[in-house]
Design a protein around this motif. Sequence first.
Motif, PDB file in Angstrom:
ATOM      1  N   ARG A 200     -33.450 -63.158   6.456  1.00  0.00           N
ATOM      2  CA  ARG A 200     -32.442 -63.717   7.352  1.00  0.00           C
ATOM      3  C   ARG A 200     -32.825 -63.411   8.792  1.00  0.00           C
ATOM      4  N   SER A 201     -33.009 -64.460   9.565  1.00  0.00           N
ATOM      5  CA  SER A 201     -33.419 -64.275  10.956  1.00  0.00           C
ATOM      6  C   SER A 201     -32.981 -65.478  11.778  1.00  0.00           C
ATOM      7  N   GLN A 202     -32.459 -65.206  12.954  1.00  0.00           N
ATOM      8  CA  GLN A 202     -32.044 -66.264  13.877  1.00  0.00           C
ATOM      9  C   GLN A 202     -33.187 -66.710  14.785  1.00  0.00           C
ATOM     10  N   THR A 203     -34.313 -66.009  14.741  1.00  0.00           N
ATOM     11  CA  THR A 203     -35.425 -66.320  15.650  1.00  0.00           C
ATOM     12  C   THR A 203     -36.693 -66.773  14.931  1.00  0.00           C
ATOM     13  N   LEU A 204     -36.749 -66.605  13.612  1.00  0.00           N
ATOM     14  CA  LEU A 204     -37.975 -66.858  12.848  1.00  0.00           C
ATOM     15  C   LEU A 204     -38.384 -68.327  12.934  1.00  0.00           C
ATOM     16  N   LEU A 205     -39.666 -68.556  13.295  1.00  0.00           N
ATOM     17  CA  LEU A 205     -40.217 -69.912  13.407  1.00  0.00           C
ATOM     18  C   LEU A 205     -41.194 -70.228  12.280  1.00  0.00           C
ATOM     19  N   ARG A 206     -41.949 -69.225  11.814  1.00  0.00           N
ATOM     20  CA  ARG A 206     -42.972 -69.442  10.777  1.00  0.00           C
ATOM     21  C   ARG A 206     -42.836 -68.355   9.706  1.00  0.00           C
ATOM     22  N   PHE A 207     -42.849 -68.796   8.452  1.00  0.00           N
ATOM     23  CA  PHE A 207     -42.713 -67.848   7.342  1.00  0.00           C
ATOM     24  C   PHE A 207     -43.616 -68.280   6.199  1.00  0.00           C
ATOM     25  N   ALA A 208     -44.461 -67.358   5.744  1.00  0.00           N
ATOM     26  CA  ALA A 208     -45.342 -67.604   4.599  1.00  0.00           C
ATOM     27  C   ALA A 208     -45.163 -66.474   3.609  1.00  0.00           C
ATOM     28  N   ILE A 209     -45.039 -66.824   2.325  1.00  0.00           N
ATOM     29  CA  ILE A 209     -44.879 -65.799   1.305  1.00  0.00           C
ATOM     30  C   ILE A 209     -45.726 -66.129   0.092  1.00  0.00           C
ATOM     31  N   ASN A 210     -46.441 -65.109  -0.381  1.00  0.00           N
ATOM     32  CA  ASN A 210     -47.196 -65.179  -1.622  1.00  0.00           C
ATOM     33  C   ASN A 210     -46.625 -64.099  -2.533  1.00  0.00           C
ATOM     34  N   ARG A 211     -45.969 -64.518  -3.590  1.00  0.00           N
ATOM     35  CA  ARG A 211     -45.230 -63.578  -4.435  1.00  0.00           C
ATOM     36  C   ARG A 211     -46.136 -62.615  -5.182  1.00  0.00           C
ATOM     37  N   GLY A 212     -47.344 -63.040  -5.517  1.00  0.00           N
ATOM     38  CA  GLY A 212     -48.222 -62.203  -6.323  1.00  0.00           C
ATOM     39  C   GLY A 212     -47.697 -62.083  -7.740  1.00  0.00           C
ATOM     40  N   ASP A 213     -47.887 -60.936  -8.348  1.00  0.00           N
ATOM     41  CA  ASP A 213     -47.474 -60.726  -9.737  1.00  0.00           C
ATOM     42  C   ASP A 213     -46.039 -60.221  -9.862  1.00  0.00           C
ATOM     43  N   ILE A 220     -33.964 -67.495   1.787  1.00  0.00           N
ATOM     44  CA  ILE A 220     -34.420 -67.755   3.153  1.00  0.00           C
ATOM     45  C   ILE A 220     -33.285 -68.397   3.935  1.00  0.00           C
ATOM     46  N   ASP A 221     -32.858 -67.713   4.961  1.00  0.00           N
ATOM     47  CA  ASP A 221     -31.793 -68.208   5.836  1.00  0.00           C
ATOM     48  C   ASP A 221     -32.304 -68.074   7.270  1.00  0.00           C
ATOM     49  N   ALA A 222     -32.862 -69.181   7.796  1.00  0.00           N
ATOM     50  CA  ALA A 222     -33.519 -69.134   9.106  1.00  0.00           C
ATOM     51  C   ALA A 222     -33.329 -70.473   9.810  1.00  0.00           C
ATOM     52  N   PRO A 223     -32.287 -70.615  10.608  1.00  0.00           N
ATOM     53  CA  PRO A 223     -31.946 -71.920  11.200  1.00  0.00           C
ATOM     54  C   PRO A 223     -32.979 -72.474  12.167  1.00  0.00           C
ATOM     55  N   ARG A 224     -33.878 -71.621  12.702  1.00  0.00           N
ATOM     56  CA  ARG A 224     -34.893 -72.112  13.643  1.00  0.00           C
ATOM     57  C   ARG A 224     -36.266 -72.252  12.985  1.00  0.00           C
ATOM     58  N   LEU A 225     -36.356 -72.029  11.694  1.00  0.00           N
ATOM     59  CA  LEU A 225     -37.643 -72.065  11.000  1.00  0.00           C
ATOM     60  C   LEU A 225     -38.271 -73.454  11.082  1.00  0.00           C
ATOM     61  N   GLU A 226     -39.567 -73.476  11.490  1.00  0.00           N
ATOM     62  CA  GLU A 226     -40.297 -74.729  11.630  1.00  0.00           C
ATOM     63  C   GLU A 226     -41.393 -74.886  10.577  1.00  0.00           C
ATOM     64  N   ASP A 236     -37.332 -71.493  -9.244  1.00  0.00           N
ATOM     65  CA  ASP A 236     -35.995 -70.990  -9.526  1.00  0.00           C
ATOM     66  C   ASP A 236     -35.772 -69.604  -8.936  1.00  0.00           C
ATOM     67  N   ARG A 237     -36.783 -69.096  -8.217  1.00  0.00           N
ATOM     68  CA  ARG A 237     -36.648 -67.809  -7.534  1.00  0.00           C
ATOM     69  C   ARG A 237     -36.599 -67.994  -6.019  1.00  0.00           C
ATOM     70  N   ILE A 238     -36.397 -69.227  -5.551  1.00  0.00           N
ATOM     71  CA  ILE A 238     -36.369 -69.507  -4.120  1.00  0.00           C
ATOM     72  C   ILE A 238     -35.030 -70.152  -3.766  1.00  0.00           C
ATOM     73  N   VAL A 239     -34.317 -69.530  -2.864  1.00  0.00           N
ATOM     74  CA  VAL A 239     -33.051 -70.067  -2.379  1.00  0.00           C
ATOM     75  C   VAL A 239     -33.204 -70.312  -0.886  1.00  0.00           C
ATOM     76  N   VAL A 240     -32.915 -71.530  -0.437  1.00  0.00           N
ATOM     77  CA  VAL A 240     -33.066 -71.855   0.982  1.00  0.00           C
ATOM     78  C   VAL A 240     -31.721 -72.257   1.564  1.00  0.00           C
ATOM     79  N   LYS A 241     -31.494 -71.797   2.796  1.00  0.00           N
ATOM     80  CA  LYS A 241     -30.260 -72.115   3.510  1.00  0.00           C
ATOM     81  C   LYS A 241     -30.588 -72.366   4.978  1.00  0.00           C
ATOM     82  N   ASN A 242     -29.854 -73.269   5.583  1.00  0.00           N
ATOM     83  CA  ASN A 242     -29.932 -73.479   7.033  1.00  0.00           C
ATOM     84  C   ASN A 242     -31.362 -73.743   7.512  1.00  0.00           C
TER      85      ASN A 242
END
Length: 439
Positions: A200-213, A220-226, A236-242
């Motif tokens: 959760r971030s109000q400033t986050l622009l870029r987000f990358a995630i590799n879950r691994g094992d 993910i709640d990031a209204p400014r994410l680009e 089914d393990r990813i929830v996105v908002k805003n």
Amino acid sequence: MVCDTICDLPDSLLTQILLNLPTKDSVKTSVLSTRWKNLWLSVPGLDIVTYDFPSEEVLVRFIDKFREFNHGSHMQNFKIVGYHHFDRVNELISTVVDCGVQLLDVSMYIGFRYYFMRQSIYKNKTLVSLKLVNVELKKPEFVVSLPCLKIMCLRTICYGKDGPLVVEKLISGSPLLEDLKLIKPFDIWNEKVVLFLRVRSQTLLRFAINRGDADFTVEIDAPRLEYLSLSNSQSDRIVVKNLSSLLMIDIHTKINLKYDSHLQLEDLRKHDLFYDFLTGISSVRHMIICEQTLKVLCCYSKVEPIPQFHNLHHLQAKFISSWSQLLPALLEWCPNLKILSLLGFCNSKEPWEIDFTNVPRCLISTLEYVEIQKWMLKDETEINLVNYFLENSAVLKKLTLSFGHPSITKQMLESYKKHITSTKLSSNIKLSLIDIRNR
């Protein structure tokens, strides 16, 4: 002439240039002249690898000498890559951090033994960029405060169930965070532990995630994410908002939707979660999807309607020829598509045909550029796909085909181009054939 030009530069500029080199290369410049002898000691940063030093004592003396010469000045960057277990490395890192470093990059490759980062890292007024690899972080018992941090990259930094809480505290304590990368962040030895990570971030622009094992859910709640990149994750393990500001998404995920012989979904809960995920990213403008994701999307679309991606202008999809009959359905989801890139195209033994009667709206009104990479040109069915675009795309401006198969000759390419130009190609369409074998 070049040497004279460099020597004319002021020391302050030369040290900034040397800052972009590994420290061992910066040190080598000391033999150039008297002026350069101690110039490397004024570089506002260190970039060192432990195997360049015969012992921990030599490494400590080297850093102490550097810090002594730079007494009173701020070190901008500190990067260390460790291949040995030196007991005093943690102390050195903490000392450097306390001296006002802005960029900290610590990567440890010493088998299964982690370095523990001291908790002073959680309260720092100068850090702008933080990268930690195989450096374990413990849960802080106080509020994290990183008021200047904009870039954070964490790879394998937590054991056990407290891992998500550590990352959440780092994010919440970084009010200026813009770029976040999580690469296999958690090591979980107990398979019964279910983790839930909130980003959760109000400033986050870029987000990358590799879950691994590790098996964990991420919200993910990031209204400014680009920009969003999802690798080795489960849908089914990813929830996105805003995510209304989302411009680009790169999806390489495992979509856990299974169908029986009648295309009935086996798990309705996963169906709902997947639909919510698609709806949450439906405002994106540029999408990259892997072949597994594409295949499940097409199967899903036969059971339930896919949300419309009205803002999607550029779609890159990895494809195999046996799925080409699904292409019209794919394009139906993107009514305003302008650029289509089919990547990693290859032949399949399965027969396929395109439904030429189905002409999606984007072909009629918006699609301007089509690119097909690694085109095989081995049989007539491949040519039919190209013809489908040429015959149905009313506003198409450019069609690019790249070839990579060793059996394709220049004569074949020229003959194919002449065939298209003479029978199919509109005068408004630019055809480009590229032989990628020469690159």
